[in-house]
Motif scaffolding. Structure first.
Motif, mmCIF file in Angstrom:
data_model
loop_
_atom_site.group_PDB
_atom_site.id
_atom_site.type_symbol
_atom_site.label_atom_id
_atom_site.label_comp_id
_atom_site.label_asym_id
_atom_site.label_seq_id
_atom_site.Cartn_x
_atom_site.Cartn_y
_atom_site.Cartn_z
ATOM 1 N N LEU A 337 19.387 13.566 38.591
ATOM 2 C CA LEU A 337 18.711 12.444 37.842
ATOM 3 C C LEU A 337 17.354 12.599 37.589
ATOM 4 O O LEU A 337 16.907 12.184 36.725
ATOM 5 C CB LEU A 337 19.153 11.069 38.613
ATOM 6 N N LYS A 338 16.552 13.119 38.644
ATOM 7 C CA LYS A 338 15.227 13.361 38.465
ATOM 8 C C LYS A 338 15.021 14.381 37.253
ATOM 9 O O LYS A 338 14.259 14.382 36.501
ATOM 10 C CB LYS A 338 14.564 13.984 39.904
ATOM 11 N N GLN A 366 24.719 8.692 32.440
ATOM 12 C CA GLN A 366 23.105 8.924 33.093
ATOM 13 C C GLN A 366 22.532 9.929 32.004
ATOM 14 O O GLN A 366 21.405 9.362 31.617
ATOM 15 C CB GLN A 366 23.204 9.470 34.304
ATOM 16 N N LEU A 367 23.104 10.683 31.368
ATOM 17 C CA LEU A 367 22.482 11.456 30.347
ATOM 18 C C LEU A 367 22.303 10.781 29.059
ATOM 19 O O LEU A 367 21.241 11.053 28.511
ATOM 20 C CB LEU A 367 23.521 12.834 30.171
ATOM 21 N N VAL A 371 18.383 10.585 28.456
ATOM 22 C CA VAL A 371 18.127 11.786 27.561
ATOM 23 C C VAL A 371 18.132 11.162 26.087
ATOM 24 O O VAL A 371 17.436 11.159 25.281
ATOM 25 C CB VAL A 371 18.742 13.114 27.855
ATOM 26 N N GLY A 372 19.419 10.814 25.635
ATOM 27 C CA GLY A 372 20.005 10.739 24.544
ATOM 28 C C GLY A 372 21.432 10.598 24.310
ATOM 29 O O GLY A 372 22.133 10.814 25.081
ATOM 30 N N ALA A 386 27.990 19.262 28.567
ATOM 31 C CA ALA A 386 27.758 18.154 27.747
ATOM 32 C C ALA A 386 26.328 18.512 27.190
ATOM 33 O O ALA A 386 25.482 19.213 27.653
ATOM 34 C CB ALA A 386 27.190 16.724 28.809
ATOM 35 N N ARG A 387 26.347 18.084 25.771
ATOM 36 C CA ARG A 387 25.105 18.212 25.208
ATOM 37 C C ARG A 387 24.432 16.698 24.841
ATOM 38 O O ARG A 387 25.226 15.996 24.399
ATOM 39 C CB ARG A 387 25.374 18.937 23.841
#
Length: 396
Positions: A337-338, A366-367, A371-372, A386-387
């Motif tokens: 996660l960090k 979480q991603l 992130v997005g 995953a992307r």
């Protein structure tokens, strides 16, 4: 063999050092993660006579410490025996920073100096305190440096958790030292008292180097590098998707390990500049060796860094990540996660993070949030790829 005392089943006596005051920060902190363990206390007790002798001669520079997680050994020796000039190696940058923070908080700043795992760490040392690693390669690389560069009469007080110690470790140490004597267990930890450096022993060849036919690349690794010279199965699956990753002028191999991803990216895209970054000193040295072995030194820049702290926000177009799922010996999602947060900060809008993780770990939410917009690009029996596209669909 040694004048150092086994603390015995009663364990180490109480001394003027507050182990619970130690913190792990900036490493992951959680209720089940600790900044010291019984091994630290056992090592300091086992070395007490030798450390007191150093204090009597004001020769703290003759003490070397290796494997010190968050400074318990070095700072404990400094506090209990008034030592300074202690040479310390910690593979993890977060541990090195935590030790510095702990020293400042506990009034022990300036008593130790952090060093890489090089001959100078042990040069002339008469006492070595050592939290033993689990990797036999790391054990062999460090033992060879101690044997070759420490004082001939060096006394090594090593220890570990019993569940992680094996007879093979004794054999590795025995190939470099004449005496390897185990002590009694205390609070699930055990000491090994080691001395008598052997002469005429060939030093192990580090970094090791192995050609991977699947990638057509040389992979190099120092002893503490996760996976050694092998191609990690998750990384192998992730690299199948390399042609689908966005065009970019620069890319980041986050948590680079032995540098496989950085080397593969640079080879596949000759105009690409790749930053390979890891907090492990062994990983950084290994990735640099991998780049050099494949003639990629002009394309790959390797830096030791904790979670992209050196990288400006919005500066990356492509980040590729195979995150660890453990912190030390403890399974914990905190480090992944960090790293997701780090990638989310550093990616420019529209930049991509490509992540591979164990299939049973549901990292997609979480991603998505950190992130997005995240899409699963592929799965096999063990892994998910995953992307994530920065700035699209993020919850914050």
């Amino acid at each position: 063999m040694s004048s150092m005392q086994d603390p015995g089943p009663g364990g180490p006596a109480t001394a003027s050092f507050d182990f619970p005051a130690l913190r792990r920060f900036p490493d992951i902190e959680a209720p089940n993660l600790y900044a010291h363990d019984a091994t630290d206390e056992l090592i300091l007790a086992g070395a007490a006579d030798r450390l007191a002798a150093l204090a009597g001669t004001h020769d703290g520079g003759s003490l070397a410490v290796v494997g010190d997680r968050y400074g318990a050994l070095a700072l404990g020796a400094a506090a209990r025996h008034g030592l300074a000039g202690i040479r310390v190696h910690q593979d993890a940058l977060s541990g090195e920073l935590a030790a510095a923070n702990n020293a400042e908080r506990l009034g022990l700043a300036g008593r130790h100096v952090s060093m890489p795992l090089v001959p100078g760490l042990f040069s002339g040392a008469t006492v070595v305190l050592w939290q033993l690693p689990r990797s036999l390669d790391e054990l062999a690389e460090t033992a060879a440096l101690i044997r070759t560069h420490a004082a001939p009469g060096v006394q090594v007080v090593a220890g570990g958790r019993v569940k992680h110690m094996t007879l093979a470790m004794n054999e590795v140490l025995g190939s470099h030292f004449q005496h390897v004597v185990p002590g009694r267990a205390w609070h699930k930890s055990r000491l090994l008292m080691v001395d008598g450096p052997r002469e005429g022993v060939l030093a192990p060849d580090f970094p090791r180097k192995e050609f991977n036919a699947h990638l057509g690349l040389w992979l190099c690794a120092h002893g503490a590098t996760f996976g050694g010279t092998k191609l990690d199965l998750g990384t192998r699956f992730l690299l199948d998707f390399l042609p689908r990753m966005r065009p970019a002028a620069t890319a980041v191999d986050l948590g680079c390990g032995n540098g496989t991803i950085a080397a593969a990216l640079a080879t596949a895209r000759p105009g690409l500049q790749v930053w390979a970054t890891d907090q492990s000193a062994a990983a950084v040295a290994s990735a640099a060796a991998t780049a050099a072995a494949n003639g990629l030194g002009a394309q790959v820049t390797v830096v030791r860094d904790d979670a992209l702290a050196r990288f400006p926000a919005g500066s990356a177009e492509l980040v590729v990540l195979n995150p660890p799922f453990h912190v030390g010996a403890t399974v914990h999602a905190g480090i992944a996660l960090k790293l997701f947060d780090a990638a989310g900060r550093v990616l420019a809008p529209g930049g991509e993070l490509w992540t591979v993780y164990n299939r049973h770990l549901d990292y997609r939410p979480q991603l998505q949030g950190r992130v997005g917009a995240t899409e699963v690009m592929g799965r096999n029996s063990k892994f998910t790829v995953a992307r994530s596209v920065a700035g699209w669909g993020s919850r914050g």
